[in-house]
Every structure is written in C-alpha cells, then in structure tokens.
Scaffold this motif. Structure first.
Motif, short mmCIF file in Angstrom:
data_model
loop_
_atom_site.label_atom_id
_atom_site.label_comp_id
_atom_site.label_asym_id
_atom_site.label_seq_id
_atom_site.Cartn_x
_atom_site.Cartn_y
_atom_site.Cartn_z
N UNK A 1 0.76 -1.37 -0.07
CA UNK A 1 -0.01 0.13 -0.09
C UNK A 1 0.80 1.30 0.09
N UNK A 2 1.78 1.31 0.48
CA UNK A 2 2.95 2.28 0.85
C UNK A 2 3.35 2.83 -0.71
N UNK A 3 4.05 1.48 -1.30
CA UNK A 3 4.25 1.79 -2.66
C UNK A 3 3.37 2.18 -3.77
N UNK B 1 1.12 6.17 -7.26
CA UNK B 1 0.03 6.98 -7.69
C UNK B 1 0.26 8.68 -7.69
N UNK B 2 1.20 8.96 -6.80
CA UNK B 2 1.60 10.49 -6.62
C UNK B 2 2.41 10.57 -7.95
N UNK C 1 1.82 13.12 -11.16
CA UNK C 1 2.76 14.36 -11.75
C UNK C 1 3.17 14.03 -13.21
N UNK C 2 3.54 12.82 -13.44
CA UNK C 2 4.11 12.50 -15.09
C UNK C 2 2.88 12.90 -15.82
N UNK D 1 -5.98 12.64 -11.57
CA UNK D 1 -5.32 11.56 -11.95
C UNK D 1 -4.98 10.59 -10.72
N UNK D 2 -5.28 11.22 -9.32
CA UNK D 2 -5.11 10.24 -8.31
C UNK D 2 -6.09 9.28 -8.13
N UNK D 3 -7.13 9.36 -8.74
CA UNK D 3 -8.12 8.33 -9.08
C UNK D 3 -7.67 7.29 -10.15
#
Length: 409
Positions: A233-235, A240-241, A245-246, A274-276
């Motif tokens: 989950x951390x990765x 996702x972040x 950004x990309x 895009x975080x979703x």
C-alpha cells in the motif's frame, strides 16, 4: 465423545455464532440500524487511521533526515511537524495555483460566454433554415417556444412560499451535519497525529493481542501478511502520486506545443484528478474541454484528441510500469483490479483494489509454488514450452497398437 470443559466451550461458541448468524439474516432492519450507529461512531477513528497511514509514507523519509538527533521523542515530534508542514505546503501550492487561474478563467468566460451563446443561437437558426424538417417539428410543438413566463414565476413564488418551512428545516439540518462533519474531521486529525506519534507502541500492542488470542503460527502468518500489505500500500501511494505528476507534466508540455489556453489550470486539474486510478483524468478532460471550448471549439476538439492519445499511453504504458511495477502487479491485472474495484465500490474501490490485488497476487504465487514443490511436479512441465504430454488414454492406445503389431502383450 468426552464432554470436557474445552469441548463444552467450543459447542457453546458454535451455538452462539449460529444464533448471531440467524439474527443477522432475519432481522435485517435492526442490523442495518446497528451497523449505521457503530460505523458512525468509529468512522472518525477509521479515517484518522487511514490519514496516519498515508502521512506515514513521506514521514519515513523525513525521519531519515533527523536520524542523527539522539532523543527519539524530539526526533518523532520534528518528523510529524515537518511531514504535516510539507503536505500543507503542497496543498497550499496547488490551491494557490488553482484559485488565481480559476478566477482568471471565470472572468474570461464571463466575457466570452455571451458571444458564444449568440453564435450558437445563430448557428441553430441557420440549421433550422437549412433543414426545414427540423423547423416544422419545432413549429409542431409550440410548448417549446411559447412559454408563459408570468405563470412560471407565480408558480415558483408559490412553491417557495409553501416550502419556506421545509427549506428552513433543511438548512438547520445542513448546519447540524456540517458541524458534525467538522467535529469528525478534527477528531480524525488528532487521532492520526496520535497514531503517528505512537506507531511503534501501537504495533507492539497489536502483536501482543494477536499472540494472546491466536496460535503462534497463525500470529506469525498474520504479521507477515500485514507487513506485505503495508509495504504494498505504501508503494502504491508513492507510485500513484508519481504517476499523477508525470501525467500533469505531459499535458502541460503538449498543450504548450499546441499553443492552447489555460495550460496551468488544466494540467493541475488533470494531475489532481489522476490520483483516482485510470479513469480519474477523464474529469479533468471534461473540465479542460469546457474551458477551451468557449475560447476555441477547434482547439477543444484538438484537446480531446490529445487527451485520448495521452490516456492510452498512460493506461497501457506509464501506469502499469510506474504503479504496477512498484507494487509487483503486472499491467494486465492492474486494469482488471481497477475495473472490478470500480464496479464494486466506485472510486474508493479503485484505490483499494489495486494494492489488495497485489497482496493477493503475491500470496497466491507463494501458495502455488509451495503446492508445486509439495506435489513434486517436474520442472520441465513448468517451462514456457513444456514437453508434449500424453494422457492415460493415449498411452493405452499406443500400447494396444504395439501389442497388435508384435502379437506380444
């Protein structure tokens, strides 16, 4: 069967579980009411734990900056304060970038929308002149053009007068709901800070509870799976972040190359939405296309075409590589997880299902490897191109054929 104390306890627990199951299946109204009450009580703490988990991802990196500080308490307080400060700075930067752009866009739209509406009306009139069938259909439905606005205004005023009490009651209820939501937010934030400050103590207490109620083997396995889920989950959050950004940078560069307006506003909106996973950027596409449409319909169509191209690139190349590789899930299963999670639980399901699918994928791989070793399956059968295998029926047929030719069994 000998009825000792342990057996009687097991029978009693089984009967109690059976009674609870029967009650859950029969009295659904009370079950739903009880579930709403319990979930409402624990929702702020669950939200606080989720916020603490998300904040803990950058906090681990921040703690490395202060590892030379000898006192652990001071090191932890500094890490929590700096982490929350960095997140607030990022949020303030995004909001500070969006608000001036939104204000500028609204002012621009306020000037451009009336001419746009006039041009649209003229285009519709020209369309009616060009296609007489449409004009006849409109004339055949006078209710579309002949509207008694005085009657509409009187009915609206009457409705507002009759509904004044309902509106006031709704406003009072809304104020109460907002107040409760604000209180829940503060409880969640304080609980998340508490979890971050005492995360090692909470983990140690959880392990003690686990080993006190479960066998040692089961406790070891649960802790192993929990650590795997925590890492996955951390990765996923980090990936996702990075992917958002990309994607935002790709849109910014592409829009600059095509000399489109509202580059900063649309790029930031697409990066945030895009975080979703996979489908979130479509919200940014709709907003961006609307902003550009008022300025230039041709550029709006170009923006939609660019979005479709970049979205395909993101869905099939960037997202599976950045997010899928970081959590150890192949790109094909990332798309499957997003589709299934969205169908089951909406946006929250999309965010939850990808790391959950990665954990299940890893556990299934471990179990499969264990079963293959346990059953002594030859390694040549597990290669990419296994040898040709014969069924028992084919073996009997070949043996019968050899017997018929040689006359020997």
């Amino acid at each position: 069967m000998q009825m000792d104390k342990k057996t009687i306890t097991r029978i009693f627990l089984c009967l109690a579980a059976l009674l609870v199951l029967i009650w859950l299946m029969t009295d659904t109204t009370r079950v739903q009411s009880a579930w709403k009450t319990v979930s409402g009580l624990f929702a702020p703490f669950a939200a606080g734990a989720a916020v603490a988990f998300v904040f803990n991802v950058p906090m681990r990196g921040v703690e490395r900056w202060f590892r030379k500080i000898p006192r652990a308490g001071v090191r932890r307080v500094l890490a929590v304060v700096v982490t929350i400060g960095l997140i607030l700075v990022v949020l303030a930067g995004v909001v500070g970038l969006l608000i001036p752009q939104i204000r500028k866009t609204v002012d621009s739209l306020r000037v451009k929308i009336p001419p746009f509406v006039a041009r649209t009306g003229n285009s519709l009139l020209a369309l009616l002149d060009r296609y007489p069938e449409v004009n006849k259909w409109v004339q055949a439905h006078p209710e579309l053009t002949n509207v008694d606005w005085n009657t509409v205004i009187q009915k609206a005023a009457s409705f507002l007068g009759d509904s004044a009490g309902t509106i006031v009651d709704g406003a009072v209820a809304a104020i109460g709901s907002v107040t409760g939501a604000v209180v829940d937010v503060f409880i969640s934030l304080f609980f998340s800070v508490y979890c971050l400050m005492r995360k090692e103590i909470l983990a140690r207490q959880s392990r003690r509870l686990l080993y006190s109620f479960l066998p040692e083997k089961a406790g070891d396995e649960i802790i192993r799976i929990s650590r795997l889920a925590n890492a996955t989950f951390s990765k996923f959050i980090s990936g996702q972040c990075l992917e958002a950004c990309i994607l935002g940078c790709l849109f910014a560069v592409t829009m600059l190359l095509f000399r489109m307006p509202y580059v900063a506003l649309v790029s930031v909106i697409i990066a945030v939405t895009a975080l979703v996973p996979v489908v979130g950027a479509f919200v940014g596409c709709v907003l961006g296309a609307f902003f550009i449409l008022v300025d230039s319909p041709i550029q709006a169509l170009t923006f939609v075409a660019i979005f479709l191209v970049l979205q395909q690139l993101e869905n099939n190349l960037i997202y599976p590589r950045v997010v899928g590789t970081s959590i150890g899930l192949p790109g094909m299963w990332v798309l499957v997880a997003v589709t299934v999670g969205g169908g089951l639980m909406g946006v929250g399901g999309m965010l939850l299902m990808i790391p959950l699918a990665s954990v299940l994928y890893t556990l299934l791989g471990e179990y499969t490897a264990h079963r293959v070793r346990e059953r002594n399956i030859p390694q040549e059968k597990l290669r990419d191109q296994p040898p040709e295998l014969q069924t028992a029926c084919q073996k009997r047929r070949e043996k019968a054929g050899r017997t018929k030719k040689t006359g020997k069994p």
